[in-house]
Design a protein around this motif. Structure first.
Motif, PDB file in Angstrom:
ATOM      1  N   ALA A  53       0.811  -1.218   0.000  1.00  0.00           N
ATOM      2  CA  ALA A  53       0.000   0.000   0.000  1.00  0.00           C
ATOM      3  C   ALA A  53       0.845   1.269   0.000  1.00  0.00           C
ATOM      4  O   ALA A  53       0.373   2.342  -0.391  1.00  0.00           O
ATOM      5  CB  ALA A  53      -0.935   0.007   1.209  1.00  0.00           C
ATOM      6  N   GLU A  54       2.091   1.145   0.427  1.00  0.00           N
ATOM      7  CA  GLU A  54       2.973   2.310   0.493  1.00  0.00           C
ATOM      8  C   GLU A  54       3.754   2.530  -0.804  1.00  0.00           C
ATOM      9  O   GLU A  54       4.469   3.507  -0.943  1.00  0.00           O
ATOM     10  CB  GLU A  54       3.969   2.149   1.653  1.00  0.00           C
ATOM     11  N   LEU A  55       3.625   1.604  -1.768  1.00  0.00           N
ATOM     12  CA  LEU A  55       4.397   1.689  -3.004  1.00  0.00           C
ATOM     13  C   LEU A  55       3.604   2.392  -4.110  1.00  0.00           C
ATOM     14  O   LEU A  55       2.378   2.457  -4.081  1.00  0.00           O
ATOM     15  CB  LEU A  55       4.764   0.281  -3.485  1.00  0.00           C
ATOM     16  N   SER A  56       4.330   2.886  -5.099  1.00  0.00           N
ATOM     17  CA  SER A  56       3.680   3.432  -6.291  1.00  0.00           C
ATOM     18  C   SER A  56       3.112   2.272  -7.100  1.00  0.00           C
ATOM     19  O   SER A  56       3.470   1.102  -6.874  1.00  0.00           O
ATOM     20  CB  SER A  56       4.689   4.206  -7.145  1.00  0.00           C
ATOM     21  N   ASP A  57       2.240   2.569  -8.066  1.00  0.00           N
ATOM     22  CA  ASP A  57       1.645   1.509  -8.880  1.00  0.00           C
ATOM     23  C   ASP A  57       2.715   0.697  -9.600  1.00  0.00           C
ATOM     24  O   ASP A  57       2.628  -0.534  -9.682  1.00  0.00           O
ATOM     25  CB  ASP A  57       0.672   2.111  -9.895  1.00  0.00           C
ATOM     26  N   GLU A 103       5.959   0.332  -8.745  1.00  0.00           N
ATOM     27  CA  GLU A 103       6.726  -0.452  -7.777  1.00  0.00           C
ATOM     28  C   GLU A 103       5.915  -1.651  -7.288  1.00  0.00           C
ATOM     29  O   GLU A 103       6.453  -2.748  -7.096  1.00  0.00           O
ATOM     30  CB  GLU A 103       7.113   0.426  -6.578  1.00  0.00           C
ATOM     31  N   ARG A 104       4.632  -1.431  -7.116  1.00  0.00           N
ATOM     32  CA  ARG A 104       3.742  -2.496  -6.649  1.00  0.00           C
ATOM     33  C   ARG A 104       3.693  -3.637  -7.665  1.00  0.00           C
ATOM     34  O   ARG A 104       3.768  -4.814  -7.307  1.00  0.00           O
ATOM     35  CB  ARG A 104       2.353  -1.901  -6.421  1.00  0.00           C
ATOM     36  N   THR A 105       3.578  -3.289  -8.940  1.00  0.00           N
ATOM     37  CA  THR A 105       3.538  -4.294 -10.000  1.00  0.00           C
ATOM     38  C   THR A 105       4.829  -5.106 -10.041  1.00  0.00           C
ATOM     39  O   THR A 105       4.816  -6.332 -10.151  1.00  0.00           O
ATOM     40  CB  THR A 105       3.299  -3.626 -11.369  1.00  0.00           C
ATOM     41  N   GLU A 106       5.967  -4.407  -9.932  1.00  0.00           N
ATOM     42  CA  GLU A 106       7.274  -5.077  -9.950  1.00  0.00           C
ATOM     43  C   GLU A 106       7.424  -6.015  -8.749  1.00  0.00           C
ATOM     44  O   GLU A 106       7.934  -7.137  -8.889  1.00  0.00           O
ATOM     45  CB  GLU A 106       8.398  -4.035  -9.945  1.00  0.00           C
ATOM     46  N   PHE A 107       6.983  -5.557  -7.587  1.00  0.00           N
ATOM     47  CA  PHE A 107       7.091  -6.358  -6.371  1.00  0.00           C
ATOM     48  C   PHE A 107       6.266  -7.634  -6.491  1.00  0.00           C
ATOM     49  O   PHE A 107       6.713  -8.733  -6.144  1.00  0.00           O
ATOM     50  CB  PHE A 107       6.647  -5.532  -5.173  1.00  0.00           C
ATOM     51  N   LEU A 108       5.054  -7.516  -7.017  1.00  0.00           N
ATOM     52  CA  LEU A 108       4.183  -8.676  -7.188  1.00  0.00           C
ATOM     53  C   LEU A 108       4.789  -9.665  -8.177  1.00  0.00           C
ATOM     54  O   LEU A 108       4.703 -10.881  -7.993  1.00  0.00           O
ATOM     55  CB  LEU A 108       2.791  -8.240  -7.662  1.00  0.00           C
ATOM     56  N   GLN A 109       5.412  -9.136  -9.209  1.00  0.00           N
ATOM     57  CA  GLN A 109       6.063 -10.010 -10.196  1.00  0.00           C
ATOM     58  C   GLN A 109       7.226 -10.768  -9.573  1.00  0.00           C
ATOM     59  O   GLN A 109       7.431 -11.949  -9.850  1.00  0.00           O
ATOM     60  CB  GLN A 109       6.536  -9.184 -11.391  1.00  0.00           C
ATOM     61  N   GLU A 110       7.984 -10.081  -8.723  1.00  0.00           N
ATOM     62  CA  GLU A 110       9.101 -10.728  -8.035  1.00  0.00           C
ATOM     63  C   GLU A 110       8.615 -11.882  -7.158  1.00  0.00           C
ATOM     64  O   GLU A 110       9.273 -12.916  -7.034  1.00  0.00           O
ATOM     65  CB  GLU A 110       9.855  -9.710  -7.170  1.00  0.00           C
ATOM     66  N   LEU A 111       7.435 -11.683  -6.542  1.00  0.00           N
ATOM     67  CA  LEU A 111       6.861 -12.708  -5.668  1.00  0.00           C
ATOM     68  C   LEU A 111       6.078 -13.761  -6.441  1.00  0.00           C
ATOM     69  O   LEU A 111       5.538 -14.696  -5.843  1.00  0.00           O
ATOM     70  CB  LEU A 111       5.937 -12.044  -4.635  1.00  0.00           C
ATOM     71  N   LYS A 112       5.990 -13.566  -7.774  1.00  0.00           N
ATOM     72  CA  LYS A 112       5.250 -14.478  -8.644  1.00  0.00           C
ATOM     73  C   LYS A 112       3.771 -14.550  -8.261  1.00  0.00           C
ATOM     74  O   LYS A 112       3.149 -15.615  -8.268  1.00  0.00           O
ATOM     75  CB  LYS A 112       5.885 -15.872  -8.627  1.00  0.00           C
TER      76      LYS A 112
END
Length: 355
Positions: free
Chosen positions: A236-240, A242-251
């Motif tokens: 919730a603290e990330l930009s859209d 950054e959020r997308t990239e983070f989710l991709q990293e976590l698969k």
């Protein structure tokens, strides 16, 4: 059409952390029971990538998503329905919600105490469900006693029927059964609607897990999803981007909050249609099975009364055609009448008679 969801659970299961992630509204998530003394209410915009794409096509001045209202109440404990932990007061705060989201803890953390001394999701769920049943039992019994008090002399058929229905409801609740599992006719549901029984509302279970559990395959019961509230708080603290990239990293294909909203729509049998133009692109929430005139009535009651027809096109087909006229030229724009049943993702322009 907006709707509200009530978030319930035992203390320290992650309710306030989840609520904070949902609304980005800071609430007291301190590590002790009853930290949320007053109900917290937050209105959340429903994420919908279709709106931004259509707004670009239409050169809309603004984008208006549909919303969900979340009501977070204090952690319930055993005996809440009898006032333990001020629980009865807080249960009243979710009488009017459309559905209940029950958060169940399924993670271990040495620094986060469990009110029962151990992590046991099944037991936690049973405790909360019992408190909801007991709260409803009190409500239904009080109504039954009042109805019987009115039954003097020549008793109207409607009152006799109501007493018989309430007796069935009370008996069902006394057997520790949710009111939603009682076989009721539509007329009977209308009769007891004013009671706002908690166990008559649809229920969605949220299993709050740690990040490692989130990435492990697990077969879940119906109306149950997994969320890592701690991870959602970080997202919730990330930009859209950054959020997308983070989710991709976590698969992960979507965030837990997106899953929660999708599951809520499915639970309540809701869907979205869209209106778009230079002024705005806007999402509208309706019940699955809604016909075109009633969908128009969500915008304004006069639209339903004066409904003539609707121009309808699927949102993706409209984008592919680049414009309303383009969709019309390739035969994707349809004229629908009063019997048309709306579909999720319909983009609509209503025609109605001016009074």
């Amino acid at each position: 059409m907006s709707f509200s969801l009530g978030i319930v659970g035992l203390p320290n299961v992650g309710k306030s952390t989840l609520f904070q992630a949902l609304t980005k509204k800071k609430v007291d998530a301190s590590n002790y029971p009853f930290c949320t003394i007053d109900p917290n209410v937050g209105v959340v915009a429903v994420p919908d990538e279709r709106l931004d794409k259509l707004a670009i096509m239409s050169k809309s001045a603004k984008v208006v998503p549909t919303t969900i209202e979340f009501v977070d109440i204090a952690g319930l404990v055993k005996g809440a329905s009898q006032g333990e932990g001020l629980g009865n007061k807080f249960l009243n705060n979710i009488k009017d919600v459309a559905a209940i989201v029950q958060v169940v803890r399924n993670f271990e953390h040495a620094d986060v105490i469990h009110v029962h001394g151990k992590v046991d999701p099944k037991n936690d769920q049973e405790v909360i469900n019992l408190e909801l049943v007991l709260a409803d039992l009190e409500t239904a019994t009080n109504r039954l006693n009042r109805a019987k008090g009115q039954a003097k002399g020549v008793v109207p058929k409607e009152l006799t029927a109501e007493i018989a229905l309430l007796e069935r409801v009370v008996q069902h609740l006394e057997a520790n059964q949710f009111a939603s599992t009682l076989d009721l006719t539509e007329e009977e549901r209308k009769t007891i609607k004013s009671l706002n029984l908690l166990t008559l509302k649809p229920m969605l279970y949220v299993m709050n897990v740690d990040q490692e559990q989130l990435q492990q395959p697990l077969e879940l019961p119906d109306n149950t999803i997994r969320i890592c509230a701690k991870l959602e708080s970080e997202l919730a603290e990330l930009s859209d981007e950054e959020r997308t990239e983070f989710l991709q990293e976590l698969k992960l294909q979507a965030s837990g909050l997106d899953d929660l909203i999708t599951a809520s729509y499915r639970l309540l049998k809701l869907q979205t249609y869209i209106t778009t133009g230079p002024e705005e692109t806007k999402a509208w929430t309706i019940n699955v099975g809604t016909k075109a005139p009633q969908a128009a009535g969500v915008i304004h009651t006069d639209f339903e009364a004066g409904f003539i027809r609707a121009e309808v096109v699927n949102w993706q087909e409209l984008l592919n055609a680049s414009s309303w006229s383009g969709a019309r030229d390739i035969g994707k724009l349809r004229m629908e009448g009063k019997e048309y049943i709306m579909q999720d993702g319909d983009v609509v322009h209503f025609h109605f008679a001016n009074k």
